[in-house]
Design a protein around this motif. Structure first.
Motif, PDB file in Angstrom:
ATOM      1  N   SER A  48      -3.304  -1.518  -3.595  1.00  0.00           N
ATOM      2  CA  SER A  48      -3.809  -0.377  -2.838  1.00  0.00           C
ATOM      3  C   SER A  48      -4.975  -0.755  -1.932  1.00  0.00           C
ATOM      4  CB  SER A  48      -4.259   0.738  -3.780  1.00  0.00           C
ATOM      5  OG  SER A  48      -3.173   1.248  -4.502  1.00  0.00           O
ATOM      6  N   LEU A  49      -5.768  -1.730  -2.374  1.00  0.00           N
ATOM      7  CA  LEU A  49      -6.955  -2.127  -1.624  1.00  0.00           C
ATOM      8  C   LEU A  49      -6.693  -3.271  -0.640  1.00  0.00           C
ATOM      9  CD1 LEU A  49      -9.567  -1.998  -4.519  1.00  0.00           C
ATOM     10  CD2 LEU A  49      -9.107  -0.267  -2.749  1.00  0.00           C
ATOM     11  N   ARG A 100       0.835  -1.212   0.000  1.00  0.00           N
ATOM     12  CA  ARG A 100       0.000   0.000   0.000  1.00  0.00           C
ATOM     13  C   ARG A 100       0.866   1.257   0.000  1.00  0.00           C
ATOM     14  NH1 ARG A 100      -2.694  -3.161   3.612  1.00  0.00           N
ATOM     15  NH2 ARG A 100      -1.903  -1.998   5.398  1.00  0.00           N
ATOM     16  N   ARG A 120      -5.833  -5.362   2.429  1.00  0.00           N
ATOM     17  CA  ARG A 120      -5.854  -5.096   3.883  1.00  0.00           C
ATOM     18  C   ARG A 120      -5.282  -6.260   4.628  1.00  0.00           C
ATOM     19  NH1 ARG A 120      -5.710  -0.114   4.488  1.00  0.00           N
ATOM     20  NH2 ARG A 120      -7.283   0.977   3.388  1.00  0.00           N
ATOM     21  N   THR A 169      -4.109  -1.234  -8.264  1.00  0.00           N
ATOM     22  CA  THR A 169      -5.429  -1.162  -7.634  1.00  0.00           C
ATOM     23  C   THR A 169      -5.572  -2.265  -6.591  1.00  0.00           C
ATOM     24  OG1 THR A 169      -6.414  -0.223  -9.622  1.00  0.00           O
ATOM     25  CG2 THR A 169      -7.911  -1.276  -8.060  1.00  0.00           C
ATOM     26  N   ARG A 170      -5.178  -3.477  -6.947  1.00  0.00           N
ATOM     27  CA  ARG A 170      -5.290  -4.609  -6.012  1.00  0.00           C
ATOM     28  C   ARG A 170      -4.410  -4.388  -4.782  1.00  0.00           C
ATOM     29  NH1 ARG A 170      -3.714  -8.295  -9.258  1.00  0.00           N
ATOM     30  NH2 ARG A 170      -1.645  -8.650  -8.415  1.00  0.00           N
TER      31      ARG A 170
END
Length: 188
Positions: A185-186, A150, A188, A182-183
């Motif tokens: 960044s998301l 991230r 968790r 995108t993956r």
């Protein structure tokens, strides 16, 4: 060998007599779903209304297709009666393609490359001898990778490079690079 990114998926693809890229086929694997689909050479044997491939070539999920064509002799069978094809040519072509892509992507520092090799060796040994400890280590790595991924994705996005530039650095297409960021960044 870890390289900081998963290798592109590849296979030995089928090439019909007309040289076209065949549509994926759904081999009959019995009842039930989901149905497996493939474009690998062995599925294009002309049976069950499937097209018949005369040659095979290396292929990659990035869209690359090998220029070298390798004849398929459908009469060759291995000791178990399965169709047999020496796939070393197409696989060598794909390995060269991957090496070419890697040579154009951003290099990993040698210390990180070495660390990844040692980590892989340690985790392989742990999985064989203490699988629960290996799973615990994997969970810790997933948390670490998520956090650092991230942070790195945020830093890349703040620089605003083009998706083509990001893709080239990662050895991906622009579309794959956008999906990767995108993956990450998301995560968790």
């Amino acid at each position: 060998m870890p390289t900081g990114r998963p290798p592109a998926e590849g296979m030995v693809g089928a090439v019909p007599a007309d040289g076209s890229e065949p549509e994926p086929v759904f081999p009959d694997i019995g009842s039930g779903s989901p149905m497996h689909r493939t474009t690998e050479w062995w599925a294009y044997d002309g049976m069950l209304s499937r097209p018949r491939a005369d040659t095979a070539r290396g292929s990659c999920s990035c869209g690359w297709r090998g220029a070298n064509l390798y004849p398929i002799d459908w009469t060759q069978q291995d000791g178990d009666g399965f169709r047999d094809l020496d796939t070393s040519g197409p696989r060598d072509d794909r390995a060269q393609h991957i090496a070419d892509v890697e040579s154009r992507s951003v290099p990993l520092p040698s210390e990180v490359e070495d660390l990844l090799h040692r980590l892989e060796d340690q985790l392989d040994a742990l999985a064989a001898g203490a699988p629960l400890a290996a799973l615990k280590a994997v969970a810790a790595l997933e948390r670490l990778v998520g956090r650092i991924g991230r942070e790195a994705a945020s830093a890349v996005e703040s620089d605003e490079p083009s998706w083509e530039t990001i893709g080239r650095a990662l050895g991906l297409t622009a579309k794959e690079a956008r999906s990767r960021l995108t993956r990450v960044s998301l995560r968790r």
